[in-house]
Structure formats: C-alpha cells, structure tokens
Write a protein that holds these residues in place. Sequence first.
Motif, short mmCIF file in Angstrom:
data_model
loop_
_atom_site.label_atom_id
_atom_site.label_comp_id
_atom_site.label_asym_id
_atom_site.label_seq_id
_atom_site.Cartn_x
_atom_site.Cartn_y
_atom_site.Cartn_z
N LEU A 72 45.49 21.20 5.27
CA LEU A 72 45.23 22.24 6.27
C LEU A 72 45.94 21.93 7.58
O LEU A 72 46.43 22.83 8.27
N ASP A 73 45.99 20.65 7.93
CA ASP A 73 46.67 20.24 9.16
C ASP A 73 48.19 20.38 9.01
O ASP A 73 48.90 20.68 9.98
N TYR A 74 48.68 20.16 7.79
CA TYR A 74 50.13 20.22 7.53
C TYR A 74 50.65 21.66 7.59
O TYR A 74 51.79 21.90 7.99
N ALA A 75 49.80 22.63 7.21
CA ALA A 75 50.22 24.03 7.14
C ALA A 75 50.53 24.58 8.53
O ALA A 75 49.88 24.24 9.51
N ARG A 76 51.54 25.44 8.58
CA ARG A 76 51.96 26.09 9.82
C ARG A 76 51.90 27.61 9.65
O ARG A 76 51.82 28.12 8.53
N THR A 77 51.95 28.31 10.77
CA THR A 77 51.94 29.78 10.75
C THR A 77 53.03 30.30 9.81
O THR A 77 54.18 29.87 9.89
N GLY A 78 52.64 31.22 8.93
CA GLY A 78 53.58 31.77 7.96
C GLY A 78 53.49 31.10 6.60
O GLY A 78 53.99 31.64 5.61
N ASP A 79 52.87 29.91 6.54
CA ASP A 79 52.69 29.21 5.26
C ASP A 79 51.53 29.83 4.47
O ASP A 79 50.76 30.65 5.00
N THR A 80 51.39 29.40 3.23
CA THR A 80 50.29 29.86 2.37
C THR A 80 49.69 28.66 1.65
O THR A 80 50.41 27.88 1.03
N ILE A 81 48.36 28.50 1.76
CA ILE A 81 47.64 27.48 0.99
C ILE A 81 47.32 28.06 -0.38
O ILE A 81 46.75 29.15 -0.50
N VAL A 82 47.65 27.31 -1.42
CA VAL A 82 47.43 27.77 -2.80
C VAL A 82 46.51 26.78 -3.52
O VAL A 82 46.73 25.56 -3.47
N VAL A 83 45.48 27.31 -4.21
CA VAL A 83 44.58 26.46 -5.00
C VAL A 83 44.52 27.01 -6.42
O VAL A 83 44.72 28.21 -6.64
N PRO A 84 44.22 26.15 -7.41
CA PRO A 84 44.11 26.62 -8.79
C PRO A 84 42.96 27.60 -8.98
O PRO A 84 43.06 28.55 -9.74
N SER A 85 41.83 27.35 -8.28
CA SER A 85 40.66 28.24 -8.35
C SER A 85 39.82 28.04 -7.10
O SER A 85 39.95 27.04 -6.39
N LEU A 86 38.94 28.99 -6.82
CA LEU A 86 38.16 28.96 -5.59
C LEU A 86 37.26 27.74 -5.50
O LEU A 86 37.05 27.20 -4.42
N ASP A 87 36.71 27.30 -6.65
CA ASP A 87 35.79 26.17 -6.60
C ASP A 87 36.49 24.85 -6.28
O ASP A 87 35.84 23.85 -6.00
N ARG A 88 37.82 24.84 -6.32
CA ARG A 88 38.55 23.63 -5.92
C ARG A 88 38.61 23.49 -4.40
O ARG A 88 38.81 22.40 -3.89
N LEU A 89 38.43 24.60 -3.70
CA LEU A 89 38.56 24.57 -2.24
C LEU A 89 37.22 24.42 -1.54
O LEU A 89 37.05 23.55 -0.70
N GLY A 90 36.26 25.27 -1.87
CA GLY A 90 35.00 25.29 -1.13
C GLY A 90 33.82 24.80 -1.93
O GLY A 90 33.78 24.90 -3.15
N ARG A 91 32.81 24.24 -1.23
CA ARG A 91 31.59 23.77 -1.85
C ARG A 91 30.57 24.89 -1.99
O ARG A 91 29.59 24.76 -2.71
N SER A 92 30.79 25.99 -1.26
CA SER A 92 29.88 27.14 -1.28
C SER A 92 30.66 28.34 -0.76
O SER A 92 31.80 28.21 -0.29
N ILE A 93 30.05 29.51 -0.85
CA ILE A 93 30.70 30.71 -0.32
C ILE A 93 30.93 30.55 1.18
O ILE A 93 32.00 30.88 1.69
N GLN A 94 29.93 30.00 1.86
CA GLN A 94 30.04 29.82 3.31
C GLN A 94 31.19 28.87 3.65
O GLN A 94 31.95 29.11 4.59
N ASP A 95 31.29 27.79 2.89
CA ASP A 95 32.35 26.80 3.12
C ASP A 95 33.72 27.45 2.88
O ASP A 95 34.66 27.26 3.65
N LEU A 96 33.82 28.20 1.81
CA LEU A 96 35.07 28.87 1.46
C LEU A 96 35.49 29.85 2.54
O LEU A 96 36.65 29.87 2.98
N ILE A 97 34.54 30.66 2.99
CA ILE A 97 34.83 31.66 4.02
C ILE A 97 35.24 30.99 5.33
O ILE A 97 36.15 31.46 6.03
N ALA A 98 34.57 29.88 5.67
CA ALA A 98 34.89 29.18 6.91
C ALA A 98 36.32 28.65 6.87
O ALA A 98 37.06 28.77 7.85
#
Length: 224
Positions: A72-98
């Motif tokens: 997240l720190d490495y990403a810059r404006t115009g970049d895109t973070i890509v994950v295999p699935s949503l559960d790889r990124l967030g621990r909950s809906i709230q975490d994901l949305i944040a």
Amino acid sequence: MDTAAQWAEDGDALDAFPAALSGVKIGYARVSTKGQLLDRQMTALEAAGCARIFADKKSGKNAERPELWTALDYARTGDTIVVPSLDRLGRSIQDLIAIVGGLRKRGIGFTSLHESLDTTTPGGRLVFHVFAALAEFIRELIVQGTNEGLAEARARGQKLGRPKSLTEEQIAHALTLFAEPENTVASIARLLGVSRGTLYAHVPGLAAGRASLLKIDTPKEITA
C-alpha cells in the motif's frame, strides 16, 4: 461519520478512481497457514499483469501484515492494487472497505480477480458502495440489539458491567498477606491469580503503602 458516508465523503461514490490509469498493477497475495502455498495466487497475479507482487504468510486475523502495508505504501496515484480474492485483503467487510477507501482517496485503483471487482469500472464502484452501506446497516443492527438487551436486563433488575475480579474474602486475604513485610504486591497477585493492576484496583489503600494499611500507632511521648 458512518461507513457509507466515509466512502462517499470525497464526492460521488461512483466517481472513477483513479481518474486515469497511468500507473502499474501491484499484486498482493496471502496464505494463512504454513501448509498453504502461494504458487496459485502468484500465478494468477502474474497473469493479470502485475509488475510487482507482495506476499504475506499470516492469518487473516493477524493484524501484522507487513507486506500488505509495504504494498500500500509502494503504490502511487494511478496504480492499481490487485488481489486474487477479497478475503486475501481484508479480515472483515469493514477492514476491506477501510483499505479500499484509503486507496480511493489516494487515487489508486483496486481489483479482485476471483470476484471480478474493479473499482476503475462503474460496476465495481457500485458493489463497494453497496458493501459500505451494508456494513453500516449491520453495525446499526448490532448496536440496536445490544441497547435493547441492556434495557431489558436493567428492567429485570439485573446488575450490569464486569464482575469483580476479586471476592471480598480474597480482598481480606490480600490485606492480611500484605501486612507481612516479606510479601510483595507481585507475589500476592500471583497467589490470587490476578494482575498487580487488578490487585491495586480492588484492595483499598494498597497503593498508599504498607504503613497506611497496618495503621501503626506511634507511642505517645511521656512528659514529666
């Protein structure tokens, strides 16, 4: 401010972000147990065109996800973070949305391959807006249910709050033990199975010191 409002606070919740895809795709993968392998996730992210991939081998319940924060720190404006699935990124809906909300504010896109979610498209942004509204709705239901339960308990005369960690008998025992100079607060706490903080909180006058608890009487001076 509620979750849905936070998602929409910087303008139209369905506005494109980033406005222009001028950067690179940055992948993030995670496995939650030692037995799991990252190979399949890495292959999917490479196939999606990720120029760099970060990976954690941590549980989703573990707040320590150093590679995620690095990505997240490495990403810059115009970049895109890509994950295999949503559960790889967030621990909950709230975490994901944040997390995705933070990317939105920085002009960074987000894509989840398995769910085919892409915040650079109107459909993907709509899904996340619905997620935010749903998360806020669930939170309000939980708060409402908790308040109703507390009100019913009070109406029945039930005492609320955390029970005391020490009984009156244990407090009296602690005072007796503390009267002996060789007994320290730490040793008494270990004997009773509580922390020193709990002991200080439940034993009156303990913090004032041994002398105050013993109430030592000094002999009166004899006058002629």
